[in-house]
Design a protein around this motif. Structure first.
Motif, PDB file in Angstrom:
ATOM      1  N   LEU A  44       0.816  -1.216   0.000  1.00  0.00           N
ATOM      2  CA  LEU A  44       0.000   0.000   0.000  1.00  0.00           C
ATOM      3  C   LEU A  44       0.852   1.270   0.000  1.00  0.00           C
ATOM      4  N   GLY A  45       2.182   1.110  -0.012  1.00  0.00           N
ATOM      5  CA  GLY A  45       3.069   2.261  -0.105  1.00  0.00           C
ATOM      6  C   GLY A  45       3.693   2.706   1.199  1.00  0.00           C
ATOM      7  N   VAL A  46       3.500   1.948   2.272  1.00  0.00           N
ATOM      8  CA  VAL A  46       4.116   2.288   3.557  1.00  0.00           C
ATOM      9  C   VAL A  46       5.559   1.790   3.535  1.00  0.00           C
ATOM     10  N   ALA A  47       6.476   2.612   3.988  1.00  0.00           N
ATOM     11  CA  ALA A  47       7.890   2.216   4.038  1.00  0.00           C
ATOM     12  C   ALA A  47       8.035   0.979   4.926  1.00  0.00           C
ATOM     13  N   LYS A  48       8.933   0.081   4.547  1.00  0.00           N
ATOM     14  CA  LYS A  48       9.131  -1.183   5.260  1.00  0.00           C
ATOM     15  C   LYS A  48       9.400  -0.954   6.749  1.00  0.00           C
ATOM     16  N   GLU A  49      10.244   0.010   7.085  1.00  0.00           N
ATOM     17  CA  GLU A  49      10.586   0.279   8.482  1.00  0.00           C
ATOM     18  C   GLU A  49       9.344   0.711   9.274  1.00  0.00           C
ATOM     19  N   LYS A  50       8.510   1.554   8.663  1.00  0.00           N
ATOM     20  CA  LYS A  50       7.288   2.002   9.314  1.00  0.00           C
ATOM     21  C   LYS A  50       6.300   0.848   9.434  1.00  0.00           C
ATOM     22  N   ALA A  51       6.202   0.009   8.409  1.00  0.00           N
ATOM     23  CA  ALA A  51       5.316  -1.162   8.450  1.00  0.00           C
ATOM     24  C   ALA A  51       5.727  -2.090   9.586  1.00  0.00           C
ATOM     25  N   ASP A  52       7.038  -2.284   9.770  1.00  0.00           N
ATOM     26  CA  ASP A  52       7.535  -3.125  10.867  1.00  0.00           C
ATOM     27  C   ASP A  52       7.070  -2.590  12.225  1.00  0.00           C
ATOM     28  N   VAL A  53       7.144  -1.270  12.398  1.00  0.00           N
ATOM     29  CA  VAL A  53       6.734  -0.642  13.652  1.00  0.00           C
ATOM     30  C   VAL A  53       5.223  -0.796  13.848  1.00  0.00           C
ATOM     31  N   ILE A  54       4.449  -0.553  12.799  1.00  0.00           N
ATOM     32  CA  ILE A  54       2.992  -0.646  12.913  1.00  0.00           C
ATOM     33  C   ILE A  54       2.569  -2.060  13.280  1.00  0.00           C
ATOM     34  N   VAL A  55       3.095  -3.051  12.582  1.00  0.00           N
ATOM     35  CA  VAL A  55       2.693  -4.444  12.843  1.00  0.00           C
ATOM     36  C   VAL A  55       3.078  -4.864  14.262  1.00  0.00           C
ATOM     37  N   ASP A  56       4.327  -4.626  14.657  1.00  0.00           N
ATOM     38  CA  ASP A  56       4.745  -5.014  16.009  1.00  0.00           C
ATOM     39  C   ASP A  56       3.977  -4.235  17.078  1.00  0.00           C
ATOM     40  N   SER A  57       3.647  -2.980  16.792  1.00  0.00           N
ATOM     41  CA  SER A  57       2.899  -2.175  17.761  1.00  0.00           C
ATOM     42  C   SER A  57       1.450  -2.656  17.880  1.00  0.00           C
ATOM     43  N   ILE A  58       0.847  -3.108  16.777  1.00  0.00           N
ATOM     44  CA  ILE A  58      -0.495  -3.699  16.852  1.00  0.00           C
ATOM     45  C   ILE A  58      -0.440  -4.980  17.676  1.00  0.00           C
ATOM     46  N   LEU A  59       0.558  -5.805  17.413  1.00  0.00           N
ATOM     47  CA  LEU A  59       0.699  -7.051  18.182  1.00  0.00           C
ATOM     48  C   LEU A  59       0.896  -6.745  19.668  1.00  0.00           C
ATOM     49  N   ASP A  60       1.687  -5.716  19.984  1.00  0.00           N
ATOM     50  CA  ASP A  60       1.875  -5.320  21.387  1.00  0.00           C
ATOM     51  C   ASP A  60       0.579  -4.747  21.973  1.00  0.00           C
ATOM     52  N   TRP A  61      -0.189  -4.037  21.175  1.00  0.00           N
ATOM     53  CA  TRP A  61      -1.438  -3.431  21.625  1.00  0.00           C
ATOM     54  C   TRP A  61      -2.460  -4.506  22.021  1.00  0.00           C
ATOM     55  N   ILE A  62      -2.546  -5.587  21.229  1.00  0.00           N
ATOM     56  CA  ILE A  62      -3.587  -6.601  21.476  1.00  0.00           C
ATOM     57  C   ILE A  62      -3.142  -7.724  22.403  1.00  0.00           C
ATOM     58  N   ASP A  63      -1.827  -7.866  22.631  1.00  0.00           N
ATOM     59  CA  ASP A  63      -1.416  -8.929  23.560  1.00  0.00           C
ATOM     60  C   ASP A  63      -1.688  -8.493  24.992  1.00  0.00           C
ATOM     61  N   THR A  64      -1.644  -9.432  25.911  1.00  0.00           N
ATOM     62  CA  THR A  64      -2.019  -9.124  27.301  1.00  0.00           C
ATOM     63  C   THR A  64      -0.826  -8.840  28.210  1.00  0.00           C
ATOM     64  N   ASP A  65       0.368  -8.803  27.621  1.00  0.00           N
ATOM     65  CA  ASP A  65       1.553  -8.554  28.454  1.00  0.00           C
ATOM     66  C   ASP A  65       2.113  -7.157  28.196  1.00  0.00           C
ATOM     67  N   ASP A  66       3.155  -6.825  28.930  1.00  0.00           N
ATOM     68  CA  ASP A  66       3.831  -5.535  28.760  1.00  0.00           C
ATOM     69  C   ASP A  66       5.210  -5.701  28.136  1.00  0.00           C
ATOM     70  N   LEU A  67       5.435  -6.836  27.466  1.00  0.00           N
ATOM     71  CA  LEU A  67       6.702  -7.078  26.789  1.00  0.00           C
ATOM     72  C   LEU A  67       6.668  -6.457  25.407  1.00  0.00           C
ATOM     73  N   LYS A  68       7.710  -5.694  25.093  1.00  0.00           N
ATOM     74  CA  LYS A  68       7.785  -4.962  23.834  1.00  0.00           C
ATOM     75  C   LYS A  68       8.457  -5.816  22.764  1.00  0.00           C
ATOM     76  N   ARG A  69       7.832  -5.931  21.589  1.00  0.00           N
ATOM     77  CA  ARG A  69       8.448  -6.617  20.451  1.00  0.00           C
ATOM     78  C   ARG A  69       9.573  -5.755  19.893  1.00  0.00           C
ATOM     79  N   LEU A  70      10.393  -6.326  19.017  1.00  0.00           N
ATOM     80  CA  LEU A  70      11.567  -5.651  18.472  1.00  0.00           C
ATOM     81  C   LEU A  70      11.244  -4.250  17.950  1.00  0.00           C
ATOM     82  N   ASN A  71      10.193  -4.122  17.146  1.00  0.00           N
ATOM     83  CA  ASN A  71       9.836  -2.830  16.560  1.00  0.00           C
ATOM     84  C   ASN A  71       8.560  -2.252  17.159  1.00  0.00           C
ATOM     85  N   GLY A  72       8.057  -2.869  18.208  1.00  0.00           N
ATOM     86  CA  GLY A  72       6.785  -2.463  18.785  1.00  0.00           C
ATOM     87  C   GLY A  72       6.943  -1.525  19.956  1.00  0.00           C
TER      88      GLY A  72
END
Length: 169
Positions: A44-72
């Motif tokens: 969709l035109g999102v830079a790869k680095e930004k896409a990595d942050v968005i995906v990991d941040s969504i995964l961090d948002w919906i998980d039940t822990d406070d552990l941060k993913r690499l790009n999240g």
């Protein structure tokens, strides 16, 4: 998404039905479906680095822990914003909630005149983690690993006359 038109009395109607099973289910997303979402964002035109942050941040948002993913990110980041809030650590209630996610923007979510937005290809309503190829839009099919445009076009062509039931199909 096929359109239907008709008349009723002196009026006309037009509608489209969308099957949510052809979209990426964000609330059931894991590492594998996160990779599909990442591919979709890049397509969709999102830079790869930004896409990595968005995906990991969504995964961090919906998980039940406070552990941060690499790009999240977790609550620590959101608490540092001018209008602080905590990471939800639970399922999304609406797709618009994605605007609270690090690096997500209205242009990415809703699209622009030139590009469709993510909101057309993701869901919180499907009951499965798998994408139904019988209902998926071309953009979602193109985000699946190993899919080339000629294969995607063939799937779209064939599903007009048959239903795919197995991977072998």
């Amino acid at each position: 998404g096929r359109g239907y038109d008709g008349t009723m009395g002196t009026g006309r109607y037009s509608f489209r039905l969308f099957n949510e099973s052809g979209k990426i289910n964000l609330n059931r997303m894991g590492t594998r479906s996160g990779a599909i979402l990442n591919n979709l964002l890049v397509n969709l035109g999102v830079a790869k680095e930004k896409a990595d942050v968005i995906v990991d941040s969504i995964l961090d948002w919906i998980d039940t822990d406070d552990l941060k993913r690499l790009n999240g990110t977790e609550s620590e980041y959101y608490q540092s914003l001018p209008n602080p809030y905590k990471a939800k650590n639970g399922r999304l209630d609406t797709l618009e909630e994605l605007l609270l996610i690090k690096e997500m923007s209205p242009d990415i979510l809703f699209g622009t005149k030139e590009q469709k937005g993510l909101i057309h290809f993701v869901t919180i309503y499907s009951t499965t983690v798998r994408v139904n190829v019988n209902a998926a839009p071309k953009e979602v099919l193109m985000a699946l690993p190993g899919m080339a445009e000629d294969i995607v076009n063939r799937i779209i062509e064939l599903r007009e006359s048959m239903e795919f039931r197995t991977i072998q199909d």
